[in-house]
Design a protein around this motif. Structure first.
Motif, PDB file in Angstrom:
ATOM      1  N   LEU A   1       1.011  -1.295   0.155  1.00  0.00           N
ATOM      2  CA  LEU A   1       0.298   0.426  -0.218  1.00  0.00           C
ATOM      3  C   LEU A   1       0.925   1.274   0.429  1.00  0.00           C
ATOM      4  O   LEU A   1       2.096   1.876   0.358  1.00  0.00           O
ATOM      5  CB  LEU A   1      -1.190   0.100   1.489  1.00  0.00           C
ATOM      6  CG  LEU A   1      -2.064   1.467   1.805  1.00  0.00           C
ATOM      7  CD1 LEU A   1      -3.049   1.717   0.251  1.00  0.00           C
ATOM      8  CD2 LEU A   1      -2.632   0.657   2.557  1.00  0.00           C
TER       9      LEU A   1
ATOM     10  N   PHE B   1       0.729   5.553  -0.117  1.00  0.00           N
ATOM     11  CA  PHE B   1      -0.041   6.865   0.087  1.00  0.00           C
ATOM     12  C   PHE B   1       1.529   8.392  -0.837  1.00  0.00           C
ATOM     13  O   PHE B   1       2.453   8.137  -0.196  1.00  0.00           O
ATOM     14  CB  PHE B   1       0.181   7.519   1.322  1.00  0.00           C
ATOM     15  CG  PHE B   1      -1.634   7.038   1.783  1.00  0.00           C
ATOM     16  CD1 PHE B   1      -2.301   7.470   1.362  1.00  0.00           C
ATOM     17  CD2 PHE B   1      -0.880   5.561   2.562  1.00  0.00           C
ATOM     18  CE1 PHE B   1      -3.493   7.237   2.363  1.00  0.00           C
ATOM     19  CE2 PHE B   1      -2.051   4.352   3.460  1.00  0.00           C
ATOM     20  CZ  PHE B   1      -3.047   5.405   3.358  1.00  0.00           C
TER      21      PHE B   1
ATOM     22  N   SER C   1       2.332  -0.752  -6.474  1.00  0.00           N
ATOM     23  CA  SER C   1       1.515  -0.351  -5.386  1.00  0.00           C
ATOM     24  C   SER C   1       1.872   1.310  -5.421  1.00  0.00           C
ATOM     25  O   SER C   1       0.461   1.694  -5.364  1.00  0.00           O
ATOM     26  CB  SER C   1       2.412  -0.853  -4.436  1.00  0.00           C
ATOM     27  OG  SER C   1       1.427  -0.045  -3.453  1.00  0.00           O
TER      28      SER C   1
ATOM     29  N   GLY D   1      -1.353   4.044  -5.410  1.00  0.00           N
ATOM     30  CA  GLY D   1      -0.812   5.309  -5.153  1.00  0.00           C
ATOM     31  C   GLY D   1      -1.194   6.523  -5.832  1.00  0.00           C
ATOM     32  O   GLY D   1      -2.132   7.318  -4.836  1.00  0.00           O
TER      33      GLY D   1
ATOM     34  N   ALA E   1      -5.641   6.218  -6.644  1.00  0.00           N
ATOM     35  CA  ALA E   1      -6.043   6.474  -5.419  1.00  0.00           C
ATOM     36  C   ALA E   1      -7.090   7.271  -5.415  1.00  0.00           C
ATOM     37  O   ALA E   1      -8.529   7.317  -5.312  1.00  0.00           O
ATOM     38  CB  ALA E   1      -5.401   5.587  -4.515  1.00  0.00           C
TER      39      ALA E   1
ATOM     40  N   TYR F   1      -7.086  -2.621  -3.640  1.00  0.00           N
ATOM     41  CA  TYR F   1      -6.155  -2.720  -3.059  1.00  0.00           C
ATOM     42  C   TYR F   1      -6.926  -0.826  -2.870  1.00  0.00           C
ATOM     43  O   TYR F   1      -6.522  -0.575  -1.802  1.00  0.00           O
ATOM     44  CB  TYR F   1      -5.679  -1.612  -4.533  1.00  0.00           C
ATOM     45  CG  TYR F   1      -4.560  -0.602  -3.896  1.00  0.00           C
ATOM     46  CD1 TYR F   1      -3.138  -1.247  -3.711  1.00  0.00           C
ATOM     47  CD2 TYR F   1      -3.854   0.666  -3.914  1.00  0.00           C
ATOM     48  CE1 TYR F   1      -1.876  -0.427  -3.247  1.00  0.00           C
ATOM     49  CE2 TYR F   1      -3.232   1.656  -3.278  1.00  0.00           C
ATOM     50  CZ  TYR F   1      -2.377   1.039  -3.206  1.00  0.00           C
ATOM     51  OH  TYR F   1      -1.019   1.760  -3.253  1.00  0.00           O
ATOM     52  N   LEU F   2      -8.378  -0.769  -3.607  1.00  0.00           N
ATOM     53  CA  LEU F   2      -8.838   0.676  -2.777  1.00  0.00           C
ATOM     54  C   LEU F   2      -9.390   0.500  -1.432  1.00  0.00           C
ATOM     55  O   LEU F   2      -9.582   1.961  -0.338  1.00  0.00           O
ATOM     56  CB  LEU F   2      -9.598   1.330  -4.101  1.00  0.00           C
ATOM     57  CG  LEU F   2      -9.818   3.099  -3.540  1.00  0.00           C
ATOM     58  CD1 LEU F   2      -9.089   3.411  -4.135  1.00  0.00           C
ATOM     59  CD2 LEU F   2     -11.087   3.392  -4.966  1.00  0.00           C
TER      60      LEU F   2
ATOM     61  N   ARG G   1      -8.158  -1.151   1.207  1.00  0.00           N
ATOM     62  CA  ARG G   1      -7.143  -1.418   2.179  1.00  0.00           C
ATOM     63  C   ARG G   1      -6.618   0.558   1.995  1.00  0.00           C
ATOM     64  O   ARG G   1      -6.491   0.795   3.097  1.00  0.00           O
ATOM     65  CB  ARG G   1      -6.186  -2.022   1.238  1.00  0.00           C
ATOM     66  CG  ARG G   1      -6.024  -3.718   1.476  1.00  0.00           C
ATOM     67  CD  ARG G   1      -4.447  -4.505   1.236  1.00  0.00           C
ATOM     68  NE  ARG G   1      -4.024  -3.782   0.467  1.00  0.00           N
ATOM     69  CZ  ARG G   1      -3.895  -4.473  -0.749  1.00  0.00           C
ATOM     70  NH1 ARG G   1      -4.104  -4.873  -1.417  1.00  0.00           N
ATOM     71  NH2 ARG G   1      -2.787  -3.979  -1.344  1.00  0.00           N
ATOM     72  N   TYR G   2      -6.863   0.774   1.267  1.00  0.00           N
ATOM     73  CA  TYR G   2      -6.290   2.184   1.226  1.00  0.00           C
ATOM     74  C   TYR G   2      -7.479   3.273   2.211  1.00  0.00           C
ATOM     75  O   TYR G   2      -6.675   3.969   3.145  1.00  0.00           O
ATOM     76  CB  TYR G   2      -6.195   2.369  -0.378  1.00  0.00           C
ATOM     77  CG  TYR G   2      -5.505   4.299  -0.376  1.00  0.00           C
ATOM     78  CD1 TYR G   2      -4.405   4.832  -1.109  1.00  0.00           C
ATOM     79  CD2 TYR G   2      -6.688   5.204  -0.751  1.00  0.00           C
ATOM     80  CE1 TYR G   2      -4.018   5.640  -1.411  1.00  0.00           C
ATOM     81  CE2 TYR G   2      -5.852   6.222  -0.345  1.00  0.00           C
ATOM     82  CZ  TYR G   2      -5.063   6.843  -1.191  1.00  0.00           C
ATOM     83  OH  TYR G   2      -4.489   8.024  -1.757  1.00  0.00           O
ATOM     84  N   ARG G   3      -8.413   3.188   1.518  1.00  0.00           N
ATOM     85  CA  ARG G   3      -9.307   3.282   2.428  1.00  0.00           C
ATOM     86  C   ARG G   3      -9.714   3.417   3.799  1.00  0.00           C
ATOM     87  O   ARG G   3      -9.180   4.274   4.834  1.00  0.00           O
ATOM     88  CB  ARG G   3     -11.205   3.447   2.127  1.00  0.00           C
ATOM     89  CG  ARG G   3     -10.809   3.488   0.424  1.00  0.00           C
ATOM     90  CD  ARG G   3     -12.725   3.562  -0.589  1.00  0.00           C
ATOM     91  NE  ARG G   3     -13.512   3.634  -0.942  1.00  0.00           N
ATOM     92  CZ  ARG G   3     -13.837   4.947  -1.351  1.00  0.00           C
ATOM     93  NH1 ARG G   3     -14.307   5.772  -0.312  1.00  0.00           N
ATOM     94  NH2 ARG G   3     -14.061   4.961  -2.748  1.00  0.00           N
TER      95      ARG G   3
END
Length: 594
Positions: A376, A378, A412, A416, A419, A521-522, A524-526
């Motif tokens: 993940l 950012f 990733s 990112g 995202a 993935y999104l 997990r991102y949230r």
């Protein structure tokens, strides 16, 4: 062809476009067929001064002259002549921000760019009063925040404009904006039909919202502070002798060149990607990343994730703007590029250029796990209003059982970068906005393959790459300047028939496995977004940590000395823009530019 183009330069039959981007000022010269034939550029960087991101007007002047001189030198090298006159010209620049002038035309406070996010109270009150989302970046938000903060310069204020508007005024003496750039200053009334430049339906600032804003801000005639609004094809003045000397101190450039209305980089991006008709859109990836979708009808309700701006013709556009784009990908590319360089020094091999580094890394991403193997990333070098992150930190997270491979790392980072944009685009999906396809542009797409394919998966729409999209905003504003002689057609028809009629287009359809992987993935991102708040609190200078309410179990007092070196924006409690240290600020500005 060379001799013909040489004669076009001599006869003044070429068209000039100049765009001031966040990392580069670029000048582009096009021939009668709107094909670029020469270019010049100047690298520059914003500065963090007294808690705000800015460029000095001296840097604007120096950079413009350098980019134009580089273009002239390119023409002289290729064709053996010096250009002195042009068929038409145009200026574009990064949108939004705040340039405030007194009655004598003197700048009252340093230019406040789109990166400044310290306008939270003003944007919130304006949005409530107008029933229209006013983003933190918009010029009217900066103006009202200055009023709320009781800044002394407000009493001397005679006019507000954007960077493109300022440069255009120096060149022509006209205080005007193209409607697309103006739509980032104050909301535009896009409801009347407008069949072309000069027609009665020409778009302008929304009258009802002007009255509401005047009452809220306490300014009797807000419109008098704002530039006149023009649509694509309108007469925006001509190069004056003073303007010619300002741009070209050598004296070779002659006055009299007609200029098109100055536009913002969003508008030139729409032109450069042939995305000005309803149900079309584009994505621009650079220091920031944003998506534009031309609307068939107004949105049902305001959304804080969406700006509503316009095309250069004044048609309504929903815009998802994210402060953070490809900078973090560029940082990783530099790391791996240095590794390749160090390895070549040790082994006696050949070092890789940066484009080869990108191509190698992105090829690995093509073969990676659809969800990036549990990694993940950012890309938050700055605050991110779309996800309510006030003070960003770039992060790479993984669980112990994640598949930590080069391909998954690169995928990733690409995921990112897309995202936050996907989160904003989900709002458009909820409004049932129809998009036939999106066209991508920006330096990241110089490398074919993974970026286009993964963007299609992230947005769940086909993504196209036009051959000319890579020419960017300087080419886009040159096309708008050429449109001055074609106003018998609507801009969309001119682009489709004259400009893009013979272009090759490559379209990537969303792949089902990629779509499912990105959605995983999104998710997990949230869920991981609270980590951003904890990271910012743990790495902020000790004096300011207590100012942030972190709703996690992380104890900010146990953090190490890994702090950012720059000062934060000075108003405590307002949305913050991360003050990167000098190294981060330099690195963030060096990724491929749009």
């Amino acid at each position: 062809m060379g001799d013909d183009r040489r004669q076009q330069v001599l006869d003044g039959r070429t068209t000039l476009g100049i765009e001031l981007g966040s990392t580069r000022i670029k000048a582009c010269l096009v021939d009668e067929d709107l094909v670029p034939i020469a270019a010049g550029a100047h690298e520059w960087e914003n500065e963090f001064v007294d808690g705000r991101w800015t460029y000095s007007l001296e840097a604007v002047e120096t950079g413009l002259r350098a980019a134009y001189a580089a273009l002239v030198a390119d023409v002289e090298t290729q064709y053996g002549v010096t250009p002195t006159i042009y068929r038409a010209a145009g200026v574009s620049a990064m949108m939004h921000g705040y340039l405030a002038f007194d009655p004598e035309g003197e700048l009252l406070v340093p230019f406040r760019t789109w990166r400044n996010t310290s306008t939270g109270p003003a944007a919130e009150r304006l949005s409530d009063a107008l029933g229209f989302n006013i983003p933190l970046r918009w010029s009217v938000a900066h103006l009202y925040q200055a009023v709320l903060d009781e800044e002394p310069h407000v009493a001397e204020l005679a006019g507000v404009t954007t960077l493109a508007g300022y440069v255009h005024r120096r060149l022509t003496g006209r205080d005007v904006l193209g409607v697309g750039d103006a739509s980032g200053v104050f909301p535009i009334d896009s409801t009347p039909a407008d069949s072309g430049p000069g027609d009665p339906g020409t778009r302008d600032y929304d009258g009802a919202m002007l009255r509401a804003a005047e009452e809220l801000i306490g300014i009797g005639d807000l419109r008098a502070l704002l530039p006149e609004v023009l649509v694509a094809g309108d007469d925006a003045g001509a190069l004056t002798p003073e303007g010619a000397a300002w741009l070209d101190p050598s004296g070779a450039l002659l006055p009299g060149v007609p200029l098109c209305p100055p536009e913002g980089d969003a508008g030139t991006g729409m032109v450069a990607t042939n995305a000005v008709a309803p149900r079309t859109g584009n994505v621009s990836v650079g220091t920031s990343i944003f998506a534009m979708v031309v609307l068939e009808q107004p949105l049902a309700t305001p959304h804080e994730e969406l700006d509503v701006v316009t095309t250069p013709s004044g048609d309504a556009v929903a815009m998802v703007h994210c402060n953070n784009g490809a900078s973090e990908i560029a940082s990783w590319a530099r790391v791996f590029g240095r590794f390749a360089e160090a390895a070549s020094e040790r082994t006696g091999g050949t070092a890789l250029d940066i484009d080869t580094v990108y191509a190698t890394l992105l090829a690995e991403a093509e073969q990676a796990d659809p969800d990036a193997g549990g990694l993940l990333s950012f890309n938050y070098l700055a605050g991110e209003p779309v996800t309510h992150v006030e003070d960003g930190r770039p992060l790479l997270l993984r669980t112990p059982d994640a598949r930590f491979t080069l391909g998954n790392l690169v995928r990733s980072e690409v995921h990112g970068a897309f995202a936050t944009l996907a989160i904003g685009m989900d709002v458009l999906h909820g409004e049932e906005v129809q998009v036939d396809r999106m066209t991508a542009h920006g330096g990241l797409f110089r490398t074919p393959g993974a970026p286009q394919r993964l963007l299609a998966a992230a947005l769940r729409v086909p993504v196209a790459l036009e051959e000319t999209a890579g020419e960017g905003g300087a080419w886009g504003i040159a096309v708008l300047a050429a449109y001055l002689e074609h106003t018998d057609q609507h801009l969309a028809d001119f682009l489709a028939g004259t400009v893009f009629g013979g272009d090759a287009v490559h379209v990537a359809e969303p792949d089902a496995a990629d779509v499912d992987g990105f959605q995983e993935y999104l998710d997990r991102y949230r869920r991981a977004l609270p980590v951003q708040h904890a990271a910012a609190a743990a790495t902020r200078p000790e004096a300011t940590r207590a100012d942030t309410d972190v709703t996690t179990s992380t104890d900010a007092t146990t953090s190490t000395d890994a702090t950012t070196a720059g000062a934060e924006p000075t108003t405590v409690g307002e949305p913050r823009l991360q003050a990167e240290n000098a190294e981060n600020a330099e690195n963030a500005e060096k990724e491929p530019t749009r």
